[in-house]
Design an enzyme around this catalytic site. Structure first.
Site, short mmCIF file in Angstrom:
data_model
loop_
_atom_site.label_atom_id
_atom_site.label_comp_id
_atom_site.label_asym_id
_atom_site.label_seq_id
_atom_site.Cartn_x
_atom_site.Cartn_y
_atom_site.Cartn_z
N CYS A 113 0.82 -1.22 0.00
CA CYS A 113 0.00 0.00 0.00
C CYS A 113 0.85 1.27 0.00
O CYS A 113 0.33 2.37 -0.17
CB CYS A 113 -0.92 0.02 1.20
SG CYS A 113 -1.94 -1.44 1.30
N HIS A 239 -2.92 6.88 3.55
CA HIS A 239 -3.46 5.65 2.94
C HIS A 239 -4.79 5.34 3.63
O HIS A 239 -4.91 5.40 4.85
CB HIS A 239 -2.44 4.52 3.14
CG HIS A 239 -2.99 3.19 2.81
ND1 HIS A 239 -3.68 2.94 1.65
CD2 HIS A 239 -2.97 2.00 3.50
CE1 HIS A 239 -4.05 1.68 1.61
NE2 HIS A 239 -3.64 1.09 2.73
N ASN A 269 -10.24 -0.09 1.10
CA ASN A 269 -8.78 0.02 1.01
C ASN A 269 -8.35 -0.41 -0.39
O ASN A 269 -8.46 -1.58 -0.74
CB ASN A 269 -8.16 -0.88 2.10
CG ASN A 269 -6.65 -0.93 2.04
OD1 ASN A 269 -6.02 -0.46 1.08
ND2 ASN A 269 -6.04 -1.51 3.06
O1 UT7 Z 1 -3.46 -1.71 3.66
C1 UT7 Z 1 -3.09 -2.75 4.52
C2 UT7 Z 1 -3.37 -2.31 5.79
N1 UT7 Z 1 -4.33 -3.10 6.52
C3 UT7 Z 1 -4.86 -2.52 7.57
O2 UT7 Z 1 -4.63 -1.37 7.81
C4 UT7 Z 1 -5.69 -3.32 8.52
C5 UT7 Z 1 -5.50 -2.84 9.91
N2 UT7 Z 1 -6.37 -3.53 10.85
C6 UT7 Z 1 -7.69 -3.25 10.91
O3 UT7 Z 1 -8.17 -2.40 10.20
C7 UT7 Z 1 -8.50 -3.99 11.93
O4 UT7 Z 1 -7.67 -4.81 12.73
C8 UT7 Z 1 -9.61 -4.86 11.28
C9 UT7 Z 1 -10.68 -3.97 10.70
C10 UT7 Z 1 -9.02 -5.76 10.22
C11 UT7 Z 1 -10.27 -5.75 12.35
O5 UT7 Z 1 -10.77 -4.94 13.38
P1 UT7 Z 1 -10.46 -5.33 14.89
O6 UT7 Z 1 -11.16 -4.35 15.73
O7 UT7 Z 1 -8.98 -5.44 15.04
O8 UT7 Z 1 -11.17 -6.72 15.02
P2 UT7 Z 1 -10.53 -8.13 15.47
O9 UT7 Z 1 -9.70 -8.68 14.39
O10 UT7 Z 1 -9.95 -7.99 16.83
O11 UT7 Z 1 -11.81 -9.02 15.59
C12 UT7 Z 1 -12.82 -8.75 16.61
C13 UT7 Z 1 -13.98 -9.70 16.38
C14 UT7 Z 1 -13.54 -11.15 16.21
O12 UT7 Z 1 -14.52 -11.96 16.81
P3 UT7 Z 1 -14.32 -12.57 18.29
O13 UT7 Z 1 -13.06 -13.40 18.20
O14 UT7 Z 1 -14.16 -11.38 19.19
O15 UT7 Z 1 -15.55 -13.35 18.51
C15 UT7 Z 1 -13.58 -11.38 14.72
O16 UT7 Z 1 -13.83 -12.72 14.38
O17 UT7 Z 1 -14.65 -9.35 15.16
C16 UT7 Z 1 -14.76 -10.52 14.33
N3 UT7 Z 1 -14.75 -10.09 12.95
C17 UT7 Z 1 -15.86 -9.74 12.30
N4 UT7 Z 1 -17.14 -9.66 12.68
C18 UT7 Z 1 -18.04 -9.25 11.79
C19 UT7 Z 1 -13.69 -9.98 12.12
N5 UT7 Z 1 -14.10 -9.54 10.91
C20 UT7 Z 1 -15.45 -9.39 11.00
C21 UT7 Z 1 -16.44 -8.98 10.11
N6 UT7 Z 1 -17.72 -8.91 10.53
N7 UT7 Z 1 -16.15 -8.61 8.83
#
Ligand code: UT7
Length: 312
Positions: A113, A239, A269
């Site tokens: 990115c 970004h 993104n």
């Molecule tokens: O350009 C490359 C750069 N990439 C990025 O910048 C990504 C940076 N990271 C992020 O933006 C965030 O970490 C995410 C948006 C990817 C995830 O958000 P988060 O607040 O870190 O969520 P998490 O991974 O800690 O997941 C929390 C919960 C999990 O469930 P449990 O284990 O708490 O039951 C996930 O399974 O949210 C769940 N989850 C979802 N739920 C509904 C993960 N994806 C989804 C989804 N819909 N799409």
């Protein structure tokens, strides 16, 4: 010092718009979860268009907007992680389709990115040695091609699109650039073509933690190098990975949130395309005024990071 100036910009998005509700028909997710955790509401996915088609359209628009004669280009650089092919590169396809001179370098760069920022700096190098006045820098992605639509942790985040900029050198104009890299195959990993699962794998939380360190780091390095302060910057163009990352950085730096341009709600993104798409949108809306100081900052797979401070 000869600074780098953006002469004109262009962008291209595939016609198909996919909402968060559409995504919730593919995986267990919701508009509420995606919007709150990422700020994303819709994204565009290719349906027939290829990455090189988007790159071409964005480039044509940038050339038209600046009334640039392709004969005046000294380089064509496409930043991408999703070229149509390993060879020929998208930049070579553009050489043919746009009728670019044959005696200039045309190549793709894979810097995740952060690609557009790296490509700006590389273009500056070619401009410094060339007798020709302009360079064409493009960020173009078809990320839907490498998205695992069974993985809710990644598939809701990405979109397809392209942004392009024609750049030139300008005497005594502000310019500073910082680039960095730290090899890490766990944070973001994209298997190559031919693999069983040629998709984006990501440890979201690790990337989040990295991003909220990398963005302020780039900003501080650029301010230190130029002797400017946060208040001197008219626009931060980060970004567009996640609204929470950008809001977090703005708050940490105590910069008004409105100074950080955001459009991930419309496009998701788009990796290397996100910054040039944002710049083109801002230019079109009349947000960018001559003489304003613009700080672009990217981070992503590699891991890589980079920032460019320039005058509009
Ligand atoms: O350009 C490359 C750069 N990439 C990025 O910048 C990504 C940076 N990271 C992020 O933006 C965030 O970490 C995410 C948006 C990817 C995830 O958000 P988060 O607040 O870190 O969520 P998490 O991974 O800690 O997941 C929390 C919960 C999990 O469930 P449990 O284990 O708490 O039951 C996930 O399974 O949210 C769940 N989850 C979802 N739920 C509904 C993960 N994806 C989804 C989804 N819909 N799409």
């Amino acid at each position: 010092m000869k600074g780098l100036k953006i002469v004109s910009t262009g962008r291209a998005l595939p016609a198909k718009v996919v909402t968060n509700d559409d995504m919730s028909k593919l995986v267990e997710t919701s508009d509420e979860w995606i919007a709150t955790r990422t700020g994303i509401r819709t994204r565009h996915f290719c349906e027939g268009e290829k990455q090189s088609d988007l790159a071409e359209q964005a480039a044509r628009r940038a050339l038209e907007h600046g009334k640039i004669d392709p004969k005046d280009l000294c380089a064509c650089i496409v930043a991408t992680v999703t070229p149509d092919h390993s060879a020929p590169t998208s930049a070579c396809l553009l050489q043919q389709r746009l009728g670019l001179p044959e005696d200039i370098p045309c190549f793709d760069m894979n810097v995740g990115c952060t690609g557009f920022i790296y490509a700006l700096q590389v273009a500056r190098g070619f401009l410094l040695q060339s007798g020709r006045p302009h360079a064409l820098v493009i960020g173009a992605e078809s990320l839907s091609r490498i998205t695992d639509f069974t993985d809710r942790g990644t598939c809701v985040l990405f979109g397809d699109g392209a942004g392009a900029a024609v750049v030139k050198l300008e005497e005594d104009s502000l310019y500073a650039c910082t680039l960095g890299a730290r090899g890490d195959a766990e944070a973001i990993f994209i298997e190559g073509p031919g693999s069983e699962r040629p998709y984006i794998h990501m440890d979201g939380q690790k990337v989040f933690r990295f991003a909220v360190e990398a963005v302020p780091h780039c900003i501080h390095v650029l301010l230190e190098e130029t002797g400017l302060s946060l208040e001197d910057i008219d626009w931060f163009v980060p970004h567009q990975a996640n609204k929470r990352i950008i809001d977090h950085v703005a708050k940490k730096l105590k910069v008004p949130n409105e100074k950080f341009y955001q459009n991930m709600m419309h496009y998701g993104n788009t990796s290397a395309a996100s910054i040039p798409i944002a710049l083109d949108e801002m230019a079109e809306q009349g947000l960018l005024k001559q003489g304003q100081k613009i700080l672009c900052v990217g981070f992503g797979a590699g891991l890589t990071w980079g920032g460019a401070l320039l005058e509009w």
